[in-house]
Design a protein around this motif. Sequence first.
Motif, PDB file in Angstrom:
ATOM      1  N   LYS A 117     -66.149   3.687 -40.771  1.00 17.03           N
ATOM      2  CA  LYS A 117     -65.219   2.609 -41.091  1.00 17.03           C
ATOM      3  C   LYS A 117     -64.830   2.668 -42.581  1.00 17.03           C
ATOM      4  CE  LYS A 117     -64.588  -2.268 -40.094  1.00 17.03           C
ATOM      5  NZ  LYS A 117     -65.282  -3.553 -40.023  1.00 17.03           N
TER       6      LYS A 117
ATOM      7  N   PHE B 170     -60.980   3.438 -44.129  1.00 18.28           N
ATOM      8  CA  PHE B 170     -60.243   2.644 -45.110  1.00 18.28           C
ATOM      9  C   PHE B 170     -60.120   3.362 -46.448  1.00 18.28           C
ATOM     10  CE2 PHE B 170     -59.007  -1.183 -43.127  1.00 18.28           C
ATOM     11  CZ  PHE B 170     -59.894  -1.379 -42.076  1.00 18.28           C
ATOM     12  N   HIS B 171     -61.219   3.911 -46.924  1.00 17.58           N
ATOM     13  CA  HIS B 171     -61.203   4.489 -48.271  1.00 17.58           C
ATOM     14  C   HIS B 171     -60.270   5.690 -48.330  1.00 17.58           C
ATOM     15  CE1 HIS B 171     -63.880   5.486 -52.022  1.00 17.58           C
ATOM     16  NE2 HIS B 171     -62.616   5.289 -52.319  1.00 17.58           N
TER      17      HIS B 171
ATOM     18  N   LYS C 159     -56.647   4.578 -46.019  1.00 18.61           N
ATOM     19  CA  LYS C 159     -55.755   3.565 -46.551  1.00 18.61           C
ATOM     20  C   LYS C 159     -55.592   3.689 -48.065  1.00 18.61           C
ATOM     21  CE  LYS C 159     -55.503   1.324 -42.532  1.00 18.61           C
ATOM     22  NZ  LYS C 159     -54.262   1.248 -41.754  1.00 18.61           N
ATOM     23  N   HIS C 160     -56.713   3.604 -48.797  1.00 20.02           N
ATOM     24  CA  HIS C 160     -56.611   3.634 -50.260  1.00 20.02           C
ATOM     25  C   HIS C 160     -56.059   4.971 -50.748  1.00 20.02           C
ATOM     26  CE1 HIS C 160     -58.754  -0.151 -51.184  1.00 20.02           C
ATOM     27  NE2 HIS C 160     -59.406   0.097 -50.061  1.00 20.02           N
TER      28      HIS C 160
ATOM     29  N   HIS D 156     -64.341  -1.064 -53.265  1.00 22.59           N
ATOM     30  CA  HIS D 156     -63.902  -0.613 -51.944  1.00 22.59           C
ATOM     31  C   HIS D 156     -64.678   0.619 -51.483  1.00 22.59           C
ATOM     32  CE1 HIS D 156     -60.789   1.842 -54.346  1.00 22.59           C
ATOM     33  NE2 HIS D 156     -61.519   2.739 -53.731  1.00 22.59           N
TER      34      HIS D 156
ATOM     35  N   GLU E 176     -62.182  -6.749 -55.656  1.00 22.26           N
ATOM     36  CA  GLU E 176     -62.226  -6.439 -54.230  1.00 22.26           C
ATOM     37  C   GLU E 176     -63.282  -7.261 -53.502  1.00 22.26           C
ATOM     38  OE1 GLU E 176     -62.403  -2.158 -54.750  1.00 22.26           O
ATOM     39  OE2 GLU E 176     -60.350  -1.947 -54.038  1.00 22.26           O
TER      40      GLU E 176
ATOM     41  N   TYR F 100     -62.510  -8.181 -49.673  1.00 20.35           N
ATOM     42  CA  TYR F 100     -62.534  -6.910 -48.944  1.00 20.35           C
ATOM     43  C   TYR F 100     -63.071  -7.012 -47.526  1.00 20.35           C
ATOM     44  CZ  TYR F 100     -61.826  -1.931 -48.746  1.00 20.35           C
ATOM     45  OH  TYR F 100     -61.335  -0.682 -48.433  1.00 20.35           O
TER      46      TYR F 100
ATOM     47  N   LYS G 155     -59.722  -6.190 -46.291  1.00 24.37           N
ATOM     48  CA  LYS G 155     -59.833  -4.759 -46.620  1.00 24.37           C
ATOM     49  C   LYS G 155     -58.938  -4.429 -47.806  1.00 24.37           C
ATOM     50  CE  LYS G 155     -62.397  -4.326 -42.874  1.00 24.37           C
ATOM     51  NZ  LYS G 155     -62.224  -5.647 -42.261  1.00 24.37           N
ATOM     52  N   ASN G 156     -58.137  -3.368 -47.668  1.00 26.97           N
ATOM     53  CA  ASN G 156     -57.335  -2.924 -48.803  1.00 26.97           C
ATOM     54  C   ASN G 156     -56.072  -3.759 -48.994  1.00 26.97           C
ATOM     55  OD1 ASN G 156     -56.652  -1.616 -46.230  1.00 26.97           O
ATOM     56  ND2 ASN G 156     -54.954  -0.751 -47.382  1.00 26.97           N
TER      57      ASN G 156
END
Lengths: 239, 236
Positions: free
Chosen positions: A51, A55-56, A59-60, A198, B200, B204, B208-209
Amino acid sequence: MPNEELNAISIVFLVVQSRATSSSSSRVTAQLELKAPPYPLDALEPYMSQKTLEFHWGKHHRGYVDNLNKQIAGTDLDGLTLEEIVVKSYNNGSPLPLSTMPPRHGAPIWNHDFLWTSIKPGGGGKPSGLLLELIERDFGSVDALLSEFKQAALTQFGSGWAWLGYRAGKLVVEKTANAVNPLVSDYTPLLVVDVWEHAYYLDYQNRRPDFVSTFIEKLISWDAVSARLDEAIAASKSA
Amino acid sequence: MAFCALVSKKALGSALRSGAADLGSGLCQIRRLQTFSLPDLSYDYGALEPAISGEIMKIHHQKHHQAYITNYNKALEQLDEAIQKGDTSKVVGLQSAIKFNGGGHINHSIFWKNLAPTNEGGGEPPKGALGWAIDADFGSFEALVQKMSSEGAALQGSGWVWLALDKELKKVRIETTANQDPLVTKGLHLVPLLGIDVWEHAYYLQYKNVRPDYLKNIWKVINWKHASDAFDGEAA
């Protein structure tokens, strides 16, 4: 000085035909690619969850690449390599003053590429060979190095990164804030840990110390660090 | 006239234990080092849902804010000792930990008061003097919200976005600070009316982002009454 990295972004050039009214020269639009980590997104479980990677990385990191492509299209940065973009748009150590739009530079992309290749499934363990020798020479012991590396990661107030680097023949530990990266600095990076929240919040919440310990014990790819050290030494000899 | 130097509680204690001579009758001042503790919230952790989850509120308050306080207290003790010893190097070296952790304590103490459940007035736009000031300086309440959200979204890394009263110019304006820098680092004449945490950790687990979604939703639980009171208190 651009860093000759094995994991340079490959650039796909899309040639766009000019409109009838303009001159016959064609406009080149460079599209930086989002490089995938060299392992499946669930391969670092349970130390870094799928997960988190979704995201990391998904998404980022992807967001940084998409945004940069949009920002540089048709500008002076268009067509340059990622390293060239980072160096050219460097803003004196600060990615950008606050309250402005995301920077027109590639440092966040570069840092994340470097991050995914600094770790691996079944990572951790101990360094060996020349890397081990230099660690023992410059820090006294592996434990001393890891303790300093962890300290840097924990005392980077706010968002940032902690690095193991190679400067003028010596191994050093450094930390940088936000998206600052070493390409414009005087050391060659060998290893990095991301301490933006994050990077660990879904798995560790506020427990950055636990995250960093686990990163060190279970994730670091010492092979990658050794390979980068060999390269850095070779580059300094031929410089 | 009995002379008694200012001694810290610690020094006094050790002097007494070692049977030191009389330190002066009745004029001895013990300088207590004031330390800090976690302020309570005036609402339950889950009371701000669905805008901010109870899970986030609990970790944010009990872990993050508490850690700033713990580390601030530790830094203050070290600072006290360094001052006593005249260790200037150490005094200077502690400044970043004090700014970071003390700032974190200041900022979060304000933040909890800036939030309120919707059934306790959270989200209700300000009336009265602050409402008029916002209209005068931003054009409309909606314009302020939009600008503050976009500045919060654009903030690189960790920090805060503030609605500030400029006491000198008697205007309200938006400021941002990095990391845990309190608003005063942008000017001693600035009073925080409203601060939104865009670290964050503030969103977060839920958003999330997608920081913009957090910023869109937090307005539903903003305690404008507190901001108005702060404004009235200063602008009078």
